[in-house]
Design a protein around this motif. Structure first.
Motif, short mmCIF file in Angstrom:
data_model
loop_
_atom_site.label_atom_id
_atom_site.label_comp_id
_atom_site.label_asym_id
_atom_site.label_seq_id
_atom_site.Cartn_x
_atom_site.Cartn_y
_atom_site.Cartn_z
N PRO A 195 -1.49 14.08 9.21
CA PRO A 195 -1.69 12.79 8.55
C PRO A 195 -0.88 12.67 7.28
O PRO A 195 -0.60 13.66 6.59
N GLN A 196 -0.49 11.44 6.92
CA GLN A 196 0.33 11.22 5.74
C GLN A 196 -0.36 11.70 4.46
O GLN A 196 0.30 12.10 3.50
N GLU A 197 -1.70 11.69 4.46
CA GLU A 197 -2.44 12.12 3.28
C GLU A 197 -2.21 13.59 2.95
O GLU A 197 -2.46 14.04 1.84
N HIS A 198 -1.75 14.37 3.94
CA HIS A 198 -1.47 15.80 3.73
C HIS A 198 -0.04 16.03 3.24
O HIS A 198 0.30 17.16 2.88
N ASN A 199 0.79 14.98 3.24
CA ASN A 199 2.17 15.13 2.82
C ASN A 199 2.22 15.26 1.30
O ASN A 199 1.54 14.54 0.57
N THR A 200 3.03 16.18 0.79
CA THR A 200 3.11 16.40 -0.65
C THR A 200 3.63 15.17 -1.40
O THR A 200 3.25 14.93 -2.54
N ALA A 201 4.50 14.38 -0.75
CA ALA A 201 4.99 13.16 -1.39
C ALA A 201 3.84 12.17 -1.59
O ALA A 201 3.74 11.51 -2.64
N TYR A 202 2.96 12.06 -0.61
CA TYR A 202 1.78 11.19 -0.72
C TYR A 202 0.88 11.68 -1.85
O TYR A 202 0.43 10.90 -2.70
N LYS A 203 0.63 13.00 -1.88
CA LYS A 203 -0.23 13.55 -2.93
C LYS A 203 0.37 13.32 -4.32
O LYS A 203 -0.35 13.03 -5.28
N ALA A 204 1.70 13.45 -4.43
CA ALA A 204 2.36 13.25 -5.71
C ALA A 204 2.22 11.80 -6.18
O ALA A 204 1.97 11.54 -7.36
N ALA A 205 2.38 10.86 -5.26
CA ALA A 205 2.26 9.45 -5.62
C ALA A 205 0.84 9.13 -6.07
O ALA A 205 0.63 8.42 -7.07
N VAL A 206 -0.16 9.64 -5.35
CA VAL A 206 -1.56 9.41 -5.73
C VAL A 206 -1.84 10.00 -7.11
O VAL A 206 -2.48 9.36 -7.97
N ALA A 207 -1.36 11.22 -7.35
CA ALA A 207 -1.58 11.88 -8.64
C ALA A 207 -0.91 11.11 -9.77
O ALA A 207 -1.48 10.97 -10.87
N ALA B 210 0.87 -1.18 0.00
CA ALA B 210 0.00 0.00 0.00
C ALA B 210 0.90 1.23 0.00
O ALA B 210 2.12 1.13 0.19
N LEU B 211 0.31 2.40 -0.22
CA LEU B 211 1.07 3.64 -0.18
C LEU B 211 1.19 4.13 1.25
O LEU B 211 0.18 4.37 1.92
N THR B 212 2.42 4.27 1.71
CA THR B 212 2.67 4.84 3.03
C THR B 212 3.80 5.86 2.91
O THR B 212 4.77 5.65 2.18
N VAL B 213 3.67 6.95 3.65
CA VAL B 213 4.69 7.99 3.68
C VAL B 213 4.94 8.37 5.13
O VAL B 213 4.00 8.67 5.87
#
Length: 310
Positions: free
Chosen positions: A79-91, A67-70
């Motif tokens: 929360p990790q969902e607010h991290n820009t690295a997480y957002k970049a991976a999702v995008a 799964a995606l974890t940051v």
């Protein structure tokens, strides 16, 4: 193994599903920052800026996972969902139709809320890593579109050459020859943090006139460092100093230090940078800042964005 272009245009091996990638994600300074009073249809300020990468860097380790974890070291308080690295991976996953199942560990060295681009460079490094894993050319226009969707500085960090950006500071207009190795001292107050949003709100209350842009671009095209340094400007600096007066104190102090050629505020603050005559001068400024109880770092200008650590 197949091959794919890395962020600096070289060829690099695509990772197998069992590999982990270590990516160095550099900080930046703005040699020029001109914020317009006008805004675009989205309500974002029009911005002209010239950015250059430094050797101060976060280090990201990216490996396939279920799964995606940051997570970050030190750990962040959001929360990790607010991290820009997480957002970049999702995008990236949405644009390329892939599941971004990776574990991303970010070893933080770039201070937060410092004007040095930490969140943006982490996002760019994540994009570069996923390009490597998935065999995607980092110069693909869709990759640049992902970068722009995450934040204004992210397109610059994808490639990292000294760059003039227009639009809202997210449209790459022109790149220039690097000033690799030029010494830069970075100093910021430990306790002061400046929100970019708040800095722009403060700017709107009392807009500062745009500094001349074309002389800076002409100096960069000529690769004339004396002329470049004579044109260093930031019309967002008064807003940053208004929000955190200690930034102004540090700026005044740095301009008085021996060996400093020019000093100004990094982006929206809270860091102040000084371009120095020698690396020894930069280290002396850093040591003196430590004695004042401020955070400091003696850096050098770099020539690229996120790079894979062999």
């Amino acid at each position: 193994m197949s091959r794919v272009s890395s962020a600096d245009g070289s060829r690099a091996a695509t990772c197998s599903t069992d590999d982990a990638l270590t990516i160095s994600a550099p900080a930046k300074i703005n040699l020029y920052l001109g914020v317009h009073a006008q805004k675009d249809a989205r309500g974002y300020h029009l911005v002209d800026t010239v950015m250059i990468a430094l050797d101060l860097a976060d280090t990201l380790t990216v490996r396939p996972s279920d799964a995606l974890t940051v997570r970050t070291v030190p750990q962040t308080d959001f929360p990790q969902e607010h991290n820009t690295a997480y957002k970049a991976a999702v995008a990236m996953g949405k644009v390329f139709g892939r599941e971004p199942h990776f574990n991303v560990l970010i070893d933080k060295h770039i201070p937060m809320c410092a004007g040095l681009g930490g969140p943006s460079t982490d996002a760019a490094a994540t994009i570069v890593a996923l390009c490597q894993f998935w065999g995607i050319d980092p110069h693909d226009e869709r990759v640049l579109g992902v970068a722009r969707s995450i934040g204004a500085d992210v397109p610059f960090f994808l490639y990292g050459m000294p760059t003039y950006l227009g639009g809202c500071g997210d449209v790459m207009c022109e790149t220039f020859q690097p000033f690799t190795g030029t010494p830069v001292a970075l100093v910021k107050p430990w306790s002061s943090r400046v929100s970019t949003i708040e800095a722009y709100r403060r700017f709107d209350e009392n807009p500062v006139a745009l500094p001349p842009l074309e002389p800076m671009l002409e100096a960069l095209r000529a690769h004339n460092d004396d002329e470049v340094l004579a044109r260093v400007e930031n019309n967002l600096a008064p807003a940053a100093c208004g929000l955190a007066p200690e930034i102004g104190e540090i700026l005044d102090w740095m301009r008085q230090q021996s060996g400093v050629r020019v000093a100004n505020v990094c982006g929206s603050g809270a860091t102040v940078f000084a371009i120095c005559e020698t690396q020894e001068a930069a280290e002396a400024v850093s040591a003196a800042a430590d004695a004042h109880g401020w955070w400091s770092y003696a850096a050098k200008m770099g020539e690229r964005g996120p790079s894979i650590v062999e």
